[in-house]
Write a protein that holds these residues in place. Structure first.
Motif, PDB file in Angstrom:
ATOM      1  N   ARG A 236      21.175   5.188   3.319  1.00 49.86           N
ATOM      2  CA  ARG A 236      22.265   5.990   3.398  1.00 49.86           C
ATOM      3  C   ARG A 236      23.353   5.057   2.446  1.00 49.86           C
ATOM      4  N   ALA A 237      23.904   5.569   1.515  1.00 50.42           N
ATOM      5  CA  ALA A 237      24.722   4.586   0.561  1.00 50.42           C
ATOM      6  C   ALA A 237      26.201   5.372   0.481  1.00 50.42           C
ATOM      7  N   LEU A 238      27.260   4.721   0.488  1.00 48.44           N
ATOM      8  CA  LEU A 238      28.497   5.005   0.509  1.00 48.44           C
ATOM      9  C   LEU A 238      29.143   4.601  -0.937  1.00 48.44           C
ATOM     10  N   GLY A 239      29.784   5.295  -1.839  1.00 45.65           N
ATOM     11  CA  GLY A 239      30.069   5.383  -3.114  1.00 45.65           C
ATOM     12  C   GLY A 239      31.668   5.591  -3.077  1.00 45.65           C
ATOM     13  N   LEU A 240      32.212   4.452  -4.042  1.00 42.19           N
ATOM     14  CA  LEU A 240      33.758   4.640  -4.156  1.00 42.19           C
ATOM     15  C   LEU A 240      33.667   5.664  -5.383  1.00 42.19           C
ATOM     16  N   CYS A 241      34.626   6.700  -4.906  1.00 36.17           N
ATOM     17  CA  CYS A 241      34.744   7.742  -5.893  1.00 36.17           C
ATOM     18  C   CYS A 241      36.134   7.989  -6.437  1.00 36.17           C
ATOM     19  N   SER A 242      36.264   7.852  -7.788  1.00 37.22           N
ATOM     20  CA  SER A 242      37.495   8.241  -8.465  1.00 37.22           C
ATOM     21  C   SER A 242      37.652   9.721  -8.961  1.00 37.22           C
TER      22      SER A 242
ATOM     23  N   GLN B  43      30.024   3.156   9.962  1.00 31.72           N
ATOM     24  CA  GLN B  43      29.417   4.112  10.021  1.00 31.72           C
ATOM     25  C   GLN B  43      28.019   4.305   9.710  1.00 31.72           C
ATOM     26  N   GLY B  44      27.255   2.857   9.469  1.00 33.63           N
ATOM     27  CA  GLY B  44      25.820   2.745   9.471  1.00 33.63           C
ATOM     28  C   GLY B  44      25.347   3.033   8.107  1.00 33.63           C
ATOM     29  N   PHE B  45      26.209   2.870   6.921  1.00 36.75           N
ATOM     30  CA  PHE B  45      25.448   2.959   5.649  1.00 36.75           C
ATOM     31  C   PHE B  45      24.716   1.508   5.170  1.00 36.75           C
ATOM     32  N   ASP B  46      23.838   1.713   4.463  1.00 35.90           N
ATOM     33  CA  ASP B  46      23.148   0.623   3.941  1.00 35.90           C
ATOM     34  C   ASP B  46      23.813  -0.242   2.710  1.00 35.90           C
ATOM     35  N   PHE B  47      24.498   0.339   1.864  1.00 40.38           N
ATOM     36  CA  PHE B  47      25.073  -0.398   0.957  1.00 40.38           C
ATOM     37  C   PHE B  47      26.208   0.437   0.228  1.00 40.38           C
ATOM     38  N   LEU B  48      26.926  -0.293  -0.803  1.00 42.27           N
ATOM     39  CA  LEU B  48      28.019   0.441  -1.346  1.00 42.27           C
ATOM     40  C   LEU B  48      27.575   0.595  -2.726  1.00 42.27           C
ATOM     41  N   PHE B  49      28.098   1.639  -3.447  1.00 43.45           N
ATOM     42  CA  PHE B  49      27.818   1.700  -4.808  1.00 43.45           C
ATOM     43  C   PHE B  49      29.093   2.385  -5.640  1.00 43.45           C
ATOM     44  N   SER B  50      29.261   2.092  -6.947  1.00 48.32           N
ATOM     45  CA  SER B  50      30.400   2.715  -7.484  1.00 48.32           C
ATOM     46  C   SER B  50      29.822   3.205  -9.121  1.00 48.32           C
ATOM     47  N   GLY B  51      30.707   3.884  -9.862  1.00 51.67           N
ATOM     48  CA  GLY B  51      30.297   4.460 -11.024  1.00 51.67           C
ATOM     49  C   GLY B  51      30.658   3.607 -12.290  1.00 51.67           C
ATOM     50  N   GLU B  52      31.068   2.334 -11.845  1.00 51.18           N
ATOM     51  CA  GLU B  52      31.263   1.437 -12.777  1.00 51.18           C
ATOM     52  C   GLU B  52      30.282   1.204 -13.822  1.00 51.18           C
ATOM     53  N   VAL B  53      30.779   0.938 -15.325  1.00 50.97           N
ATOM     54  CA  VAL B  53      29.560   0.783 -16.439  1.00 50.97           C
ATOM     55  C   VAL B  53      30.135  -0.407 -17.139  1.00 50.97           C
TER      56      VAL B  53
ATOM     57  N   ARG C 123      36.679  -3.790  -0.232  1.00 51.97           N
ATOM     58  CA  ARG C 123      36.595  -4.384   0.987  1.00 51.97           C
ATOM     59  C   ARG C 123      36.789  -3.218   2.266  1.00 51.97           C
ATOM     60  N   LYS C 124      37.751  -2.310   1.875  1.00 57.70           N
ATOM     61  CA  LYS C 124      38.007  -1.121   2.826  1.00 57.70           C
ATOM     62  C   LYS C 124      36.658  -0.376   2.834  1.00 57.70           C
ATOM     63  N   ALA C 125      35.917  -0.093   1.714  1.00 56.01           N
ATOM     64  CA  ALA C 125      34.849   0.556   1.777  1.00 56.01           C
ATOM     65  C   ALA C 125      33.663  -0.082   2.549  1.00 56.01           C
ATOM     66  N   GLY C 126      33.615  -1.354   2.374  1.00 55.48           N
ATOM     67  CA  GLY C 126      32.862  -2.088   3.215  1.00 55.48           C
ATOM     68  C   GLY C 126      32.925  -2.050   4.572  1.00 55.48           C
ATOM     69  N   LEU C 127      33.888  -2.165   5.046  1.00 54.22           N
ATOM     70  CA  LEU C 127      34.399  -1.959   6.460  1.00 54.22           C
ATOM     71  C   LEU C 127      33.917  -0.721   6.959  1.00 54.22           C
ATOM     72  N   PHE C 128      34.070   0.466   6.340  1.00 48.72           N
ATOM     73  CA  PHE C 128      33.719   1.683   6.486  1.00 48.72           C
ATOM     74  C   PHE C 128      32.247   1.892   6.774  1.00 48.72           C
ATOM     75  N   MET C 129      31.633   1.269   5.556  1.00 48.18           N
ATOM     76  CA  MET C 129      30.284   1.257   5.581  1.00 48.18           C
ATOM     77  C   MET C 129      29.497   0.792   6.771  1.00 48.18           C
ATOM     78  N   GLN C 130      30.206  -0.325   7.437  1.00 49.00           N
ATOM     79  CA  GLN C 130      29.670  -1.155   8.375  1.00 49.00           C
ATOM     80  C   GLN C 130      29.925  -0.122   9.491  1.00 49.00           C
TER      81      GLN C 130
END
Length: 243
Positions: free
Chosen positions: A24-30, A120-130, A111-118
């Motif tokens: 399970r992965a949690l992404g930061l979405c713009s 809600q039991g997600f395994d890691f964070l990801f983003s669309g940054e290039v 930081r906010k996404a990481g706290l939500f990840m923890q």
């Protein structure tokens, strides 16, 4: 960059692999194309993806909501105005060309996404940054700054540029197949547009930022307000948009 398989072309927005207990992965979405592609690149590996997006008086999650509706990816929205205004008073990495504290803004969001990840039991964070796409916030050193200061170092994956960046623990542990991640870099949008066509994404917003803190006029008014010691409230910042 890796093309879609024959089955993926038939239904490119669907998950192609099913497991009893998926990663399970949690992404930061713009809400932009890069956010969508990063999520879909992971989802075609069988990874369960969800998004989180943030709102303040300076930017909204409206584009993220549209992206979620288009792709079927669950979206969580948080208002982070209070913490954002505290950071804005003295961002450790400073401001960009205007009143945009891009590096510390991204740090706060991760930081906010990481706290939500923890929680809600997600395994890691990801983003669309290039890598190399934006001169201030998407250099190798800027990406590393965010990782070091957000509190979740080693738990952030950038699927679109992963093969140009150091291998993450998620790849080392086999949660993600590195060979099926991408190696994009630079400001050209052609590879993303080609991949969007493969995934069947026909509509997406232009890559403009959409943050009021990058607007010179708004930034001048905000700086004047702060220089005069005014209390920054959400209502005052909304009014500031009009003069």
């Amino acid at each position: 960059m890796g093309l879609l398989t024959k089955d993926e072309r038939k239904n490119p927005l669907s998950t192609t692999v099913s497991t009893a207990k998926p990663v399970r992965a949690l992404g930061l979405c713009s809400g932009g194309l890069d956010s969508m592609l990063a999520a879909l690149v992971l989802r075609r590996q069988g990874i369960h993806v969800e998004w989180i997006s943030f709102e303040t008086p300076f930017f909204s999650a409206d584009k993220a909501r549209k992206a979620a509706a288009q792709t079927g990816i669950p979206l969580h929205v948080q208002d982070i105005t209070g913490d954002y205004l505290t950071m804005l008073k003295a961002p450790p990495a400073g401001f960009g060309k205007n009143m945009n504290p891009c590096m510390d803004c991204h740090t706060l969001m991760f930081r906010k996404a990481g706290l939500f990840m923890q929680a809600q039991g997600f395994d890691f964070l990801f983003s669309g940054e290039v890598l190399g796409q934006r001169p201030m916030s998407q250099t190798a050193s800027s990406l590393r700054y965010v990782e070091k200061h957000c509190g979740f170092d080693g738990l952030i994956l950038r699927p679109l540029s992963a093969r140009r960046l150091p291998e993450t623990p998620m790849e080392q542990r086999g949660l993600v197949d590195r060979e099926r991640l991408l190696d994009l870099s630079g400001r050209s949008r052609k590879p993303q547009m080609a991949l969007a066509a493969e995934f069947g994404i026909g509509s997406y917003p232009t890559p403009a930022g959409g943050c009021l803190l990058t607007d010179p006029g708004f930034s001048r008014r905000l700086k004047d307000l702060m220089d005069h010691g005014a209390v920054l409230t959400a209502n005052a910042l909304h009014l500031l948009q009009h003069g």
